[in-house]
Every structure is written in structure tokens, then in C-alpha cells.
Enzyme design. Sequence first.
Site, PDB file in Angstrom:
ATOM      1  N   ASP A   1       1.429   4.495   2.228  1.00  0.00           N
ATOM      2  CA  ASP A   1       1.134   4.839   3.615  1.00  0.00           C
ATOM      3  C   ASP A   1       0.244   6.085   3.672  1.00  0.00           C
ATOM      4  OD1 ASP A   1       1.767   3.758   6.241  1.00  0.00           O
ATOM      5  OD2 ASP A   1       2.709   5.684   6.643  1.00  0.00           O
TER       6      ASP A   1
ATOM      7  N   ASP B   1       0.835  -1.191   0.000  1.00  0.00           N
ATOM      8  CA  ASP B   1       0.000   0.000   0.000  1.00  0.00           C
ATOM      9  C   ASP B   1       0.873   1.246   0.000  1.00  0.00           C
ATOM     10  OD1 ASP B   1       0.359   1.063   3.022  1.00  0.00           O
ATOM     11  OD2 ASP B   1       0.279  -1.124   3.022  1.00  0.00           O
TER      12      ASP B   1
END
Length: 265
Positions: A214, A212
Amino acid sequence: MDGAATAKIGIFGGTGLYDSEMLEDAREVRVGTRYGDPSDAVTVGTFRGRRVAFLPRHGKKHGIPPHLINFRANIEAFRQMGVTRIIAPSAVGSLREELKPGDFVMPSQYVDYTKSREYSFSEKGRVIHISMADPFCPELQDSISGASRKQGIELQTGKTYVCIEGPRFSTKAESKMYRSLGADVIGMTLVPECQLAREAQMCYASVSTITDYDAWAEKPVTAKEVMETLSRNVERTKALLAELVGRIPAERECRCADALGEAEF
């Protein structure tokens, strides 16, 4: 410990990687240590003629959060089994736009923002000042680089991993601060695992899957997003590990085995 329960190569299974299906003649071994029990039973077996031990750092059912992992027991269990080299897959978030979810990263440095862990085997009567200037074994890193090229996996190298306490994800302010410090990826398990491995004079290298962006990217991180990315990449991770095991040199020529030579008073 009997010979069938020993291994030279250890793998810490990270988030999304809980099994050791590539091992032949696999058996589970329960290892007790003076620091308590490790995260789970250790599975030990053979792969391409090499003895390999596998331990899921969060447990097989992912029941242990990062701040409660007994890192000392995990490292000590491997040490008792004869492990001298540790490969440490993990999941991380990206702090850089060019490091995309699904990419693989091999960090070369880290910044520690954990708070409450058992960081050392150093105890009263034995003081250890271990050098962590270069935290990872260069021989293992060379093997990881070669394995990634063979598998056609683009590997981002020379990156800095910031380790946070967890189990929560960062605030936006924290995430932006870590970026300003020069960190590239963020995770919750590298420290003190790599430091304890160095104190145990084991070779250690980390290879991470980015799951992902952040919180700095203005998009909240969710556990669902992390697991979805990992599930898409788990087969590539297993292929990388399978290629890597066969590339690790039989004998160590690095300095990891002598890490305590200048560390103890």
C-alpha cells in the site's frame, strides 16, 4: 426455486476471478431479491459431488465498483439458493513488509473504515445486534488451511484486514494510520459482506491474494500492478478453491447457524 438451482457452498469471485469454469453441468440462474438484483447471474453446478454457486461480486465484466456492490442482494440471493457456507476470495494490499505481493492471507479480524454501505438486514420492527467478535467461521478456516497445505501454498493467518470505502486507493497518511492501528492488509469488499453473512446465519471465510504494498511503502498503487499480480496468481487461487470444496464438512458443527439466537430483541 427448483433443485437444480440450489447449492450449499457459495463462492464470491473477487477481482481477477470472474468465471466458474471448474463447475460441471453449470447453468446460470437469475435471482431477484427484496433488496434488488445481485451483482450478476449466479452460476450453479457440481464439483466433486458438491453443489456450488458462483457469483462475481463486481460482475463478470468487473463493472461494479466496491462502494456500489449490492451486498445485501448478493447474500440474499445465496440464501434463497440454500447456500450455508460462503468462500470469499479477494485482492488486498499489504501493510507489512513481510507480507509480499503474491502471498495468500486468511484474515481473522477486521477494522471497518467504510462509510456509506447497507450494513445490516436489521430494519424497523426487527433489531439485530449481531456478534462479530470472531468474524469468520472456524470450520471454514480449518478447511482453507488444510487445502493450502495440500496445494503447497503458504498461507499467512491471524492477520487483520482493514476495509476502506474505495474505489480510490489510500493516501500515504491514511495508509500509515492503518498500519499504526495494527492492520496487516487493506481491501474494499470484506465489509459488510461478512457481517451480512453472519446475520443470514451462513458460514463465511475470506482468503486474499496480496497484490501490492500500500501507499505507506512510498510507491503509489496502480490498478495495472494489481491486475498483473492477480493474473500471475489466478491459477493458484483456482487450485486452492478446487481443493477446498472437497474438504468442507458435509454437516456444520460451528455456531454460525445459530448466530441470531442471542442477537435479536
